[in-house]
Design an enzyme around this catalytic site. Sequence first.
Site, short mmCIF file in Angstrom:
data_model
loop_
_atom_site.label_atom_id
_atom_site.label_comp_id
_atom_site.label_asym_id
_atom_site.label_seq_id
_atom_site.Cartn_x
_atom_site.Cartn_y
_atom_site.Cartn_z
N ASP A 117 0.76 -1.07 -0.04
CA ASP A 117 -0.05 0.05 -0.05
C ASP A 117 0.90 1.17 -0.02
O ASP A 117 1.67 1.37 -0.92
CB ASP A 117 -1.00 -0.18 1.24
CG ASP A 117 -2.18 0.92 1.19
OD1 ASP A 117 -3.09 0.82 0.69
OD2 ASP A 117 -2.06 2.02 1.74
N ARG A 118 0.68 2.22 0.94
CA ARG A 118 1.49 3.23 0.90
C ARG A 118 3.04 2.95 1.03
O ARG A 118 4.11 3.64 0.32
CB ARG A 118 1.47 4.28 2.23
CG ARG A 118 0.03 4.55 2.40
CD ARG A 118 -0.88 5.19 1.44
NE ARG A 118 0.07 6.59 1.10
CZ ARG A 118 -0.44 7.47 -0.02
NH1 ARG A 118 -1.30 7.12 -1.03
NH2 ARG A 118 0.40 8.48 -0.22
N HIS B 271 -11.15 8.21 -0.29
CA HIS B 271 -10.24 8.74 0.42
C HIS B 271 -8.98 9.53 0.00
O HIS B 271 -8.30 10.58 0.34
CB HIS B 271 -9.76 7.79 1.59
CG HIS B 271 -9.25 6.42 0.78
ND1 HIS B 271 -9.55 5.87 -0.26
CD2 HIS B 271 -7.75 6.14 1.03
CE1 HIS B 271 -8.67 4.89 -0.77
NE2 HIS B 271 -7.59 5.02 0.09
N HIS C 142 -6.89 -7.22 0.71
CA HIS C 142 -5.88 -6.14 0.53
C HIS C 142 -4.71 -6.36 1.60
O HIS C 142 -3.66 -6.20 1.30
CB HIS C 142 -6.46 -4.87 0.74
CG HIS C 142 -5.60 -3.51 0.74
ND1 HIS C 142 -4.73 -3.34 -0.56
CD2 HIS C 142 -5.28 -2.70 1.57
CE1 HIS C 142 -3.98 -2.23 -0.07
NE2 HIS C 142 -4.41 -1.88 1.14
#
Length: 284
Positions: free
Chosen positions: A101-102, A146, A264
């Site tokens: 992810d990030r 988001h 995820h």
Amino acid sequence: MKISGFDYQCLEGAEGTMLNVAVGGSGSPIVLLHGFPQTHLMWRDVARDLAADHTVICPDLRGYGDSDKPTEGYSKRLMAADVVAVAKALGHEQFALAGHDRGALVAFRGGLDHPGTVTHLASLDVLPTLDMWNSLHGVNAAVAFHLYLMALPPGLPEELIAGNPDAFFGYFLDLWAKSPFPSDIRAAYLEACRKAVPSIVADYRASAGIDIEHDQEDLAAGNQLQMPVTVLQQDWGAQLGFNAVALWQAWAPKLEHLTVDYGHFMAEEAPAEIAAILRSLVSR
């Protein structure tokens, strides 16, 4: 909470930012970068598995967990420089790098900016920043609401999220998971996020600005990831209408792309499988 069996250090990243870092095992180094809305704790099972034959380094990214939370400085270029500095402080001039992810966006930038340092690269369930934004369109882009919220100028996003941070961050923990988190893990993530609203928003805001500029510069210059790259993704392309393999091949000529049916939070849902894939990567 901590990863059992790992030692913890506070190490200096870029520009004096101090990072909370868990270190365990011995052998060739692998750095694991967490995603949103989490901390280094997401790697706990994978890290313990890999520590049998690797030195495993799990930092909290700047702005997250127990690392420093400066008011600015969240380009993925600077966050990747944090990672390189931490690894060097631990005695590693080269290392394999995996991000979720990030953290995968930080890993991607680290691979482009530090090709002589990052020997192998793994990305879990993201597209590169530039491709991510270009792939979002129409009503299907609502799945990433988001991103748009936190791209707004400072003020409103922070105020809205701080009004009920557990509801905001908990929404993603629940929505993106195929099975519920253990209650203590979920609580630890919410507590960490509750204390980091401005810095988390700043991280996302950078991805709608400076990070795009850096990707565009590399794309125009023809820069690519020169190391072996493994990408694991859910089949987001089917929902959003993009060809993930083609997008990644433009950046990574030594690509192995795997479409998986994990949720995820795959490092927590399938840790043995993820550890095996990372071992396979570093053997390439």
